[in-house]
Design a protein around this motif. Structure first.
Motif, PDB file in Angstrom:
ATOM      1  N   HIS A 185       2.098   4.776  20.844  1.00  0.00           N
ATOM      2  CA  HIS A 185       3.227   4.238  20.086  1.00  0.00           C
ATOM      3  C   HIS A 185       3.436   2.824  20.597  1.00  0.00           C
ATOM      4  N   HIS A 198       1.997   3.448  15.169  1.00  0.00           N
ATOM      5  CA  HIS A 198       1.539   4.695  15.769  1.00  0.00           C
ATOM      6  C   HIS A 198       0.037   4.765  15.543  1.00  0.00           C
ATOM      7  N   ALA A 222       2.448   6.272  25.851  1.00  0.00           N
ATOM      8  CA  ALA A 222       1.481   7.336  25.610  1.00  0.00           C
ATOM      9  C   ALA A 222       1.641   8.392  26.696  1.00  0.00           C
ATOM     10  N   PRO A 265      -2.936   7.276  16.149  1.00  0.00           N
ATOM     11  CA  PRO A 265      -3.201   8.660  16.551  1.00  0.00           C
ATOM     12  C   PRO A 265      -4.345   8.773  17.554  1.00  0.00           C
ATOM     13  N   ASP A 280      -2.154   9.864  21.477  1.00  0.00           N
ATOM     14  CA  ASP A 280      -1.444   8.988  20.554  1.00  0.00           C
ATOM     15  C   ASP A 280      -0.873   7.804  21.321  1.00  0.00           C
ATOM     16  N   PHE A 337       6.410  -1.885  14.731  1.00  0.00           N
ATOM     17  CA  PHE A 337       6.156  -0.622  15.429  1.00  0.00           C
ATOM     18  C   PHE A 337       4.940   0.033  14.791  1.00  0.00           C
ATOM     19  N   GLY A 395       3.386  -0.372  24.840  1.00  0.00           N
ATOM     20  CA  GLY A 395       3.042   0.937  24.307  1.00  0.00           C
ATOM     21  C   GLY A 395       3.506   2.069  25.186  1.00  0.00           C
TER      22      GLY A 395
END
Length: 118
Positions: free
Chosen positions: A52, A83, A104, A85, A50, A81, A102
């Motif tokens: 972010h 996300h 991760a 996956p 993932d 923001f 980011g």
């Protein structure tokens, strides 16, 4: 903030990346910066983990699927923001110079959809 990034890698398309904290080793959380020059789009791909993301500068365009469709990409302006996956086929690009920050967990890879250029 964005002017202080020490870019570690520059790719032929002008994108740049830097690991800001941590390492991309398995099981380790890391924070990275990614620069997308105006007009650059990346073919459909996925990542193992993932991601972010915060759009630190510019505007990210992001879409999902195994075919690049700029019209289907959603707009994410500075401050957004997101996300993404792990394992999700997606494509991205920018019409203005854009910087993403980011977070991760390693290991990290970019795996392109079959038939798409790397």
């Amino acid at each position: 903030m964005c002017d202080d990034i020490v870019w570690e890698q520059t790719n032929p398309d002008g994108t740049r990346s830097a690991t800001l904290a941590g390492t991309r080793h398995p099981g380790v959380t890391f924070t990275y910066a990614f620069f997308i020059p105006a007009g650059v789009w990346d073919q459909p791909h996925s990542h193992l983990a993932d991601a972010h993301l915060v759009v630190a500068k510019g505007e990210l365009r992001l879409g999902y699927g195994n075919r690049l469709d700029r019209d289907a990409a959603t707009h994410h302006p500075q401050g957004s923001f997101l996300h993404v996956p792990g394992g999700a086929q997606h494509f991205d690009g920018a019409e203005v110079d854009t910087i993403l920050i980011g977070t991760a967990v390693g290991p990290w890879s970019t795996d392109y959809a079959p038939g798409e250029p790397a």
